[in-house]
Design an enzyme around this catalytic site. Sequence first.
Site, PDB file in Angstrom:
ATOM      1  CG  ASP A  75      -4.490   5.805 -15.865  1.00 37.78           C
ATOM      2  OD1 ASP A  75      -4.059   4.659 -15.706  1.00 37.78           O
ATOM      3  OD2 ASP A  75      -3.818   6.722 -16.371  1.00 37.78           O
ATOM      4  NE  ARG A  78      -2.426   1.178 -12.328  1.00 38.07           N
ATOM      5  CZ  ARG A  78      -2.765   2.036 -13.298  1.00 38.07           C
ATOM      6  NH1 ARG A  78      -3.399   3.156 -13.050  1.00 38.07           N
ATOM      7  NH2 ARG A  78      -2.490   1.740 -14.539  1.00 38.07           N
ATOM      8  CE  LYS A 106      -4.462  10.627 -16.270  1.00 42.99           C
ATOM      9  NZ  LYS A 106      -3.516   9.569 -15.991  1.00 42.99           N
TER      10      LYS A 106
HETATM   11  C1  LIG Z   1       1.808   2.466 -11.472  1.00 43.82           C
HETATM   12  C2  LIG Z   1       1.101   3.666 -10.939  1.00 43.82           C
HETATM   13  C3  LIG Z   1      -0.128   4.018 -11.467  1.00 43.82           C
HETATM   14  C4  LIG Z   1      -0.824   5.115 -10.962  1.00 43.82           C
HETATM   15  N1  LIG Z   1      -2.059   5.423 -11.463  1.00 43.82           N
HETATM   16  C5  LIG Z   1      -2.784   6.412 -10.887  1.00 43.82           C
HETATM   17  C6  LIG Z   1      -4.122   6.664 -11.295  1.00 43.82           C
HETATM   18  O1  LIG Z   1      -4.666   6.040 -12.229  1.00 43.82           O
HETATM   19  N2  LIG Z   1      -4.821   7.637 -10.632  1.00 43.82           N
HETATM   20  C7  LIG Z   1      -4.266   8.359  -9.599  1.00 43.82           C
HETATM   21  O2  LIG Z   1      -4.959   9.197  -9.005  1.00 43.82           O
HETATM   22  N3  LIG Z   1      -2.988   8.162  -9.230  1.00 43.82           N
HETATM   23  C8  LIG Z   1      -2.248   7.210  -9.836  1.00 43.82           C
HETATM   24  N4  LIG Z   1      -0.944   6.999  -9.412  1.00 43.82           N
HETATM   25  C9  LIG Z   1      -0.304   7.967  -8.499  1.00 43.82           C
HETATM   26  C10 LIG Z   1      -0.589   7.696  -7.036  1.00 43.82           C
HETATM   27  O3  LIG Z   1      -1.936   8.018  -6.750  1.00 43.82           O
HETATM   28  C11 LIG Z   1       0.316   8.556  -6.123  1.00 43.82           C
HETATM   29  O4  LIG Z   1       0.066   9.906  -6.342  1.00 43.82           O
HETATM   30  C12 LIG Z   1       1.796   8.336  -6.311  1.00 43.82           C
HETATM   31  O5  LIG Z   1       2.093   6.991  -6.558  1.00 43.82           O
HETATM   32  C13 LIG Z   1       2.571   8.779  -5.061  1.00 43.82           C
HETATM   33  O6  LIG Z   1       2.112   8.080  -3.935  1.00 43.82           O
HETATM   34  P1  LIG Z   1       2.871   6.830  -3.270  1.00 43.82           P
HETATM   35  O7  LIG Z   1       1.879   5.736  -3.097  1.00 43.82           O
HETATM   36  O8  LIG Z   1       4.081   6.478  -4.021  1.00 43.82           O
HETATM   37  O9  LIG Z   1       3.170   7.284  -1.792  1.00 43.82           O
HETATM   38  P2  LIG Z   1       3.758   8.607  -1.180  1.00 43.82           P
HETATM   39  O10 LIG Z   1       3.605   8.425   0.284  1.00 43.82           O
HETATM   40  O11 LIG Z   1       3.164   9.823  -1.808  1.00 43.82           O
HETATM   41  O12 LIG Z   1       5.273   8.498  -1.589  1.00 43.82           O
HETATM   42  C14 LIG Z   1       6.143   7.562  -0.982  1.00 43.82           C
HETATM   43  C15 LIG Z   1       7.551   8.025  -1.352  1.00 43.82           C
HETATM   44  O13 LIG Z   1       7.787   7.733  -2.726  1.00 43.82           O
HETATM   45  C16 LIG Z   1       8.446   8.809  -3.379  1.00 43.82           C
HETATM   46  N5  LIG Z   1       7.652   9.224  -4.550  1.00 43.82           N
HETATM   47  C17 LIG Z   1       6.365   8.961  -4.748  1.00 43.82           C
HETATM   48  N6  LIG Z   1       5.956   9.444  -5.955  1.00 43.82           N
HETATM   49  C18 LIG Z   1       7.027  10.053  -6.505  1.00 43.82           C
HETATM   50  C19 LIG Z   1       7.248  10.762  -7.714  1.00 43.82           C
HETATM   51  N7  LIG Z   1       6.290  10.940  -8.623  1.00 43.82           N
HETATM   52  N8  LIG Z   1       8.471  11.270  -7.943  1.00 43.82           N
HETATM   53  C20 LIG Z   1       9.470  11.100  -7.029  1.00 43.82           C
HETATM   54  N9  LIG Z   1       9.332  10.438  -5.864  1.00 43.82           N
HETATM   55  C21 LIG Z   1       8.123   9.920  -5.592  1.00 43.82           C
HETATM   56  C22 LIG Z   1       8.598   9.924  -2.367  1.00 43.82           C
HETATM   57  O14 LIG Z   1       9.932   9.962  -1.954  1.00 43.82           O
HETATM   58  C23 LIG Z   1       7.724   9.538  -1.206  1.00 43.82           C
HETATM   59  O15 LIG Z   1       8.317   9.847   0.009  1.00 43.82           O
HETATM   60  C24 LIG Z   1      -0.240   5.899  -9.912  1.00 43.82           C
HETATM   61  C25 LIG Z   1       0.996   5.531  -9.381  1.00 43.82           C
HETATM   62  C26 LIG Z   1       1.661   4.430  -9.869  1.00 43.82           C
HETATM   63  C27 LIG Z   1       2.972   4.059  -9.260  1.00 43.82           C
END
Ligand SMILES: Cc1cc2nc3c(=O)[nH]c(=O)nc-3n(C[C@H](O)[C@H](O)[C@H](O)COP(=O)(O)OP(=O)(O)OC[C@H]3O[C@@H](n4cnc5c(N)ncnc54)[C@H](O)[C@@H]3O)c2cc1C
Length: 291
Positions: free
Chosen positions: A98, A148, A64
Site C-alpha cells: 500500500d 496499482r 501497509k
Molecule cells: C483496491 C484499492 C486499493 C487502494 N489502495 C490505496 C492505497 O494503498 N493508498 C491510498 O492512498 N489509497 C488507496 N486506495 C483508495 C484510493 O486512493 C481512493 O481514495 C478511493 O479509491 C476513492 O477514489 P476513486 O478512485 O474510487 O474515485 P472517486 O472519484 O473518489 O470516487 C468515484 C466514485 O466512487 C464512489 N466511491 C469511491 N470510494 C468509495 C467508498 N470508499 N465508499 C463508497 N463509495 C465510494 C463514489 O460514489 C464516487 O463518486 C485504494 C482503493 C482501492 C479501490
Amino acid sequence: MPGEEIKDALDAAEQLRRHGIPTVVTHLGENVSDTSETERVTRHYLEVLEQIRARRLDTHISVKLTEIGLDFDPELCYANLKSLIEKAAKLGNFVWIDMEGSSYTTATLEMFRRVRSEFPDVGLCLQSYLYRTEEDLNQLLPLSPAIRLVKGAYAEPPNLAFPKKQDTDENYFKLAGTLLQKATAAFATHDEALVHRIANEADSGAISKDKFEVQMLYGIRSKEQLRLVSKGFRVRVLISYGTYWFPWYMRRLAERPANILFVLRNLFSKASGSYKPARPAFASASLVTLR
Ligand SMILES: Cc1cc2nc3c(=O)[nH]c(=O)nc-3n(C[C@H](O)[C@H](O)[C@H](O)COP(=O)(O)OP(=O)(O)OC[C@H]3O[C@@H](n4cnc5c(N)ncnc54)[C@H](O)[C@@H]3O)c2cc1C
C-alpha cells in the site's frame, strides 16, 4: 467490510470467486511502534497466505509498511516484508504494498525498489494526486513493476498534491497511459467514467482487456464490478478486515471530509450488488470501507 476476522474476508473471497472475481485482502492497521507487534502482524499474514492456499483462492495480500515496522526500524520492516514475499512466492501468491501518507512515499519507494530487485512477486501502489508520482513512476519503469494506481486517500497539502479533484483525475488518466504501455497495471478506482476512458485508450492501442486489472473495494460499485467481468475485464476486489476499523475509520473521516459523503450515501442506499452478504443495509454501511 464483510467482518473483522480473516475468516470473514476469505468467506467473502469465496463468494466473489463464484462470480469470477479474484480478490486481495488487507488487515487494517498502521503506524505500529513495537517490534513484537510488527512480528505478530507478519506471522498473521504468513498464516493468511497458508489459508488462501488451503482454500485454493486467487487472493493476494496487501500490506501497509508502517504496520510492519517502517516507522521505527526500516531493516525490521524489510525483514518482515521479505518473509511475506518469500512465502507468497513459494505458494504462487503475490504481495501488494500500500502507499500511505506523503511522509512515507520516499521510504516506501526505496523499500519497493529493494524487494523488487530481488523478487518478482511484489507490486506497489502509486497515488495520482501527488505531483511527484509521474517522475516516481518513470524511475520505476526499468524494474518492470506491477503498479496499482489509485487517486490517493490522505489529506495532502497543495504543495505536494493537486488540490483539485479534476487535476488528480487527469493525472490518473495520463499515468494510466504509461502503465498500459510499460508496466503490469492495476487500476484501482470506482470512477466509472475514468475506467471507461482507460478501457478505450487500451482498445485504441490494441492492448487487450486481459493485460490489465480493475480493482475496487468490497461492496462498492458491486454491480459495476459484475458488469465489467461480464464484458471480459479482469476485476479484483480488495477486502479489508480487522478490529482496528473504528479508530482507522474515524481518522479517515477527519482527514478527508469527502469520505463522510461516501458513508452517508452507503447508509441511505439499498444494497444493490448481487454479491452483497445478506445483512441489513445499515449493518453493512456501518462497516463500509474507506481507504
Ligand atoms: C483496491 C484499492 C486499493 C487502494 N489502495 C490505496 C492505497 O494503498 N493508498 C491510498 O492512498 N489509497 C488507496 N486506495 C483508495 C484510493 O486512493 C481512493 O481514495 C478511493 O479509491 C476513492 O477514489 P476513486 O478512485 O474510487 O474515485 P472517486 O472519484 O473518489 O470516487 C468515484 C466514485 O466512487 C464512489 N466511491 C469511491 N470510494 C468509495 C467508498 N470508499 N465508499 C463508497 N463509495 C465510494 C463514489 O460514489 C464516487 O463518486 C485504494 C482503493 C482501492 C479501490
